[in-house]
Design an enzyme around this catalytic site. Structure first.
Site, PDB file in Angstrom:
ATOM      1  CG  LEU A 143      -1.917   1.157   1.310  1.00  0.00           C
ATOM      2  CD1 LEU A 143      -2.915   1.079   0.172  1.00  0.00           C
ATOM      3  CD2 LEU A 143      -2.633   1.146   2.653  1.00  0.00           C
ATOM      4  CG  ASP A 144      -0.548   4.647   0.342  1.00  0.00           C
ATOM      5  OD1 ASP A 144      -1.232   4.615  -0.682  1.00  0.00           O
ATOM      6  OD2 ASP A 144      -1.009   4.891   1.467  1.00  0.00           O
TER       7      ASP A 144
END
Lengths: 284, 284, 284, 284
Positions: A227-228
């Site tokens: 994530l990210d």
């Protein structure tokens, strides 16, 4: 004028630029742009070369074959594009529609000439009237933990039916599965509303407010399973101060998100981005 | 590592990049940086190429001769530099010493490695103690209309005696004669305290205040006979608002002037600037 | 003109601004600047008010007493300064001297009029010649784990002897003890060479390079016991791209560090900074 | 919560802030924002004060009367607004629709909550389908020298019928007559696609290209009879380089124009702008 765009990465060694530019020159191509980069630390060479196809003695469909020996010699990773090809784009969005509205306003103003926005996907039905207003097909896929697998299945089917080549997550607040991502490796662009790596995860503006930073940012990046954490394409920042409430940061940040996402989408469509390791090289 | 830096401009035509990169490659040079630009409108091609001299089969002093045929073929304007050559620099200053102080602080911090600051020239004697503090020769040349010709004569003699290759006008509030400028064509860099072409001439901050602009700027440029009209090298801007008095603009602007002048000087010393028409091309 | 500067923070309630401005007005003070801020979430009110002392009917030494009743009524935290007081400053530095050189160049250019730089402290003896060049006392305090306590003792003694009111860590690569910090609460300013909270700790430029960010930053902040976690005073950023090596980031970053530290020091000396929670309010 | 917003300008003198804040305080108003500015050179004082109407003891329609004595005493120019009033806006546009598309995308995203876009006016019929898409009335007024007077007459009638309070020239390439402007004094906002005062008049991007500037800008300003000379509201700039063609400048500039116009419109609608002389004061 139709232009050919060749993107190359390979182990660094002497003579690559000379060989590639000579290839274009020998076949009568007029080079319009040539940019290269060497990551000395990683020992990798990158090149983007763009030439006018009028007067080029190799026909379009024959270029791959003609270039193959050179590519083998230098162990190149390479892709060839033509300026008259349009990428089909799908935009995923949740309730915050400002990035979608911005992309559409630019699309209508002619600022995204290399694409066709073919599909809008949302877990929120209220997006549909906007899609209809623009005459773009809308796919409503509510997402809950129980039906996430099915929802992604419907999304992938929709993307496949439309021949989509680029997925844009324009503030789509759902985490895509690793399997979904694998289908669109280096072809999903997300906008994160912070200056990564600061403020990963949820509510980055509230995090920024708490921390008392004097500048906020936005980041567009390719999506990977972490994530990210995918390769960063573009970032921008804006100065804030103590007078800004969290809501003010959200308002100011929208402006950043809009243009940081737009630039990433535009560069992708213009074939200016090369990924390696977990980074990007943007060649113009 | 000693690096060779070749700067080229010539009429645009097919095959230049291929020929130049091949020249370096054939003689065993490893290309470290290569940047090129074509001004399609003017039909001019620009290139900067930098390579490692270790392993290059042509000795330093033989490169010019070896490159000559190629240069003639493409009707090139070209210059060759080596990374171990240091340019001698003279700084001209009047009463406002912030740009001089900034350049010296960077010079002492090692941020201007390619030069030797050899001479400080001023029409104000109070600059002398600073020059002495740094151990740099100081030339005091008061200027009045009557003795301007003699003053410039003394300045040119001083520059010649020191072998100066670059003159930096670090807020030197005297207008140089056309004759002086001719001696240092494309080798005099000035800082103007406005965003040119806005606010040419005297007191640009007062002009900006009167106009009520929301942003002020600074501009570094090569000096030509026309006041404030030479090729622009670098500009930068900073946001201001109604709260700023003229004095505040002067204070804020000093920061801009410092770094806009520094960047121009640095790029010049790194042989990154090509002039043509009344513009610059900065190749990295 | 001598100016009085009053800094206030207190629980938010109706009538504070009216009461304070009336206090100044009733005693014949002409308000030059008045800025206020309410943190609605925290329920805290902040104010900075600056007035001309000529014509003020309360003498300088009587203002505290005259203001006391009002301060009690609103339960204010408050400080009073006068524009003719100069803060004594000590600069701590390690081997990287660019921030020190920059501060000194601004000090000599008259850009830090409200202070006297009284002491330079370093664990590196090679800083001494620079201090001597400027005629500023130098304190050499080598630091190793074994002698850290003694070193800090010598530093505190030096600060005390000089009457230092502000400690500037201009790239001082030693971690100060909690005890040292307690002596200079909200009076130690540090420059960190990243856009905090990204890249806490050592080698932030190398971290930024690894991450592939497109923008780098610098942060000045007050020092608290938690490393790199104190209230942020100022930040700035600059755009980079794939062409920048770690060394290039260090070079670009120096420019940021210089001005981000300078601004924090200047605002502190102008009594424009109020701390609360772990944040700052900058009132102009 | 309904908020009252009071904008004041008057000759500078002691006691104004105290009197105004006391007025709000005495009637039970909680001040949410108060900003003031004194132009020391011109001797003019400016103030913007915003308070919560709940608990305010003077009813809405009585405030003007209650404030009048104070206004007379200080010879104030003043205006009173309430946060629940919506300004009706007309957007004028020619063929370049990017600013209109941007404003509409922000309007639809809820970023312009204080207005109602009531009318779109263009000399180009091709704008009509867009207006219809958004459900906004469209007025087609072709303009040639012969019929300009009639065209403006039809425009003024349309504005009057809709009760328009703000005219936005979103790249409207017609010069309005002095008479038209008089009807909407300080209520016509224009976007000029350069960093004024540089590049007044037509084709500013081509002018910027010719000049070889390293930064381009955009300016939003109130319209006065003198072309491109009205009070500047907002400006912004973006870095360019030699690689940018005129077309690239146009593309980059669109992004600037969009946000510089948006900010001016937003600040106007939030009653944050005060005009004086030929300048603006923006109070937040």
């Amino acid at each position: 004028m139709i232009r050919a765009i060749l993107l190359i990465s390979c182990p660094d060694q002497k003579g690559i630029t000379a060989a590639v530019t000579d290839f274009v020159f020998r076949h009568g191509g007029n080079i319009l742009h040539a940019a290269q980069h060497t990551d000395a630390q990683a020992g990798v060479f990158f090149m983007r070369i763009e030439w006018d196809m009028s007067g080029f003695t190799v026909p379009r469909e024959g270029i791959e074959g003609a270039f193959q020996p050179l590519a083998l010699r230098f162990r190149m990773n390479w892709r060839l594009h033509f300026s008259d090809e349009k990428t089909r784009v799908a935009v995923f969005v949740s309730r915050h529609m400002h990035c979608l509205l911005d992309l559409m306003s630019r699309y209508q103003a002619g600022q995204l000439p290399n694409c066709e926005i073919s599909l809008i996907v949302s877990n929120h039905a209220e997006v549909e009237p906007f899609a209809r207003q623009w005459g773009i097909e809308f796919l409503h896929t509510p997402v809950t933990p129980e039906i996430k697998v099915q929802a992604e299945g419907r999304q992938l089917a929709g993307l496949s039916a439309k021949g989509v080549g680029l997925v844009v997550l324009a503030r789509y607040h759902q985490i895509l599965s690793g399997e979904f991502i694998m289908h669109f490796n280096d072809r999903i662009i997300n906008i994160h509303h912070s200056f990564l790596p600061a403020f990963v995860g949820g509510n980055p503006y509230a995090q920024a407010y708490e921390k008392g930073v004097k500048i906020i940012g936005a980041t567009s990046h390719y999506v990977i399973a972490d994530l990210d954490q995918g390769p960063i394409i573009e970032q921008d920042t804006v100065r804030i101060d103590h007078r800004h409430s969290v809501q003010d940061l959200i308002d100011e940040g929208q402006d950043l998100e809009r243009r940081v996402l737009y630039r990433a989408v535009r560069w992708h469509l213009e074939h200016k981005i090369l990924c390696y390791g977990n980074k990007t090289v943007i060649l113009e």
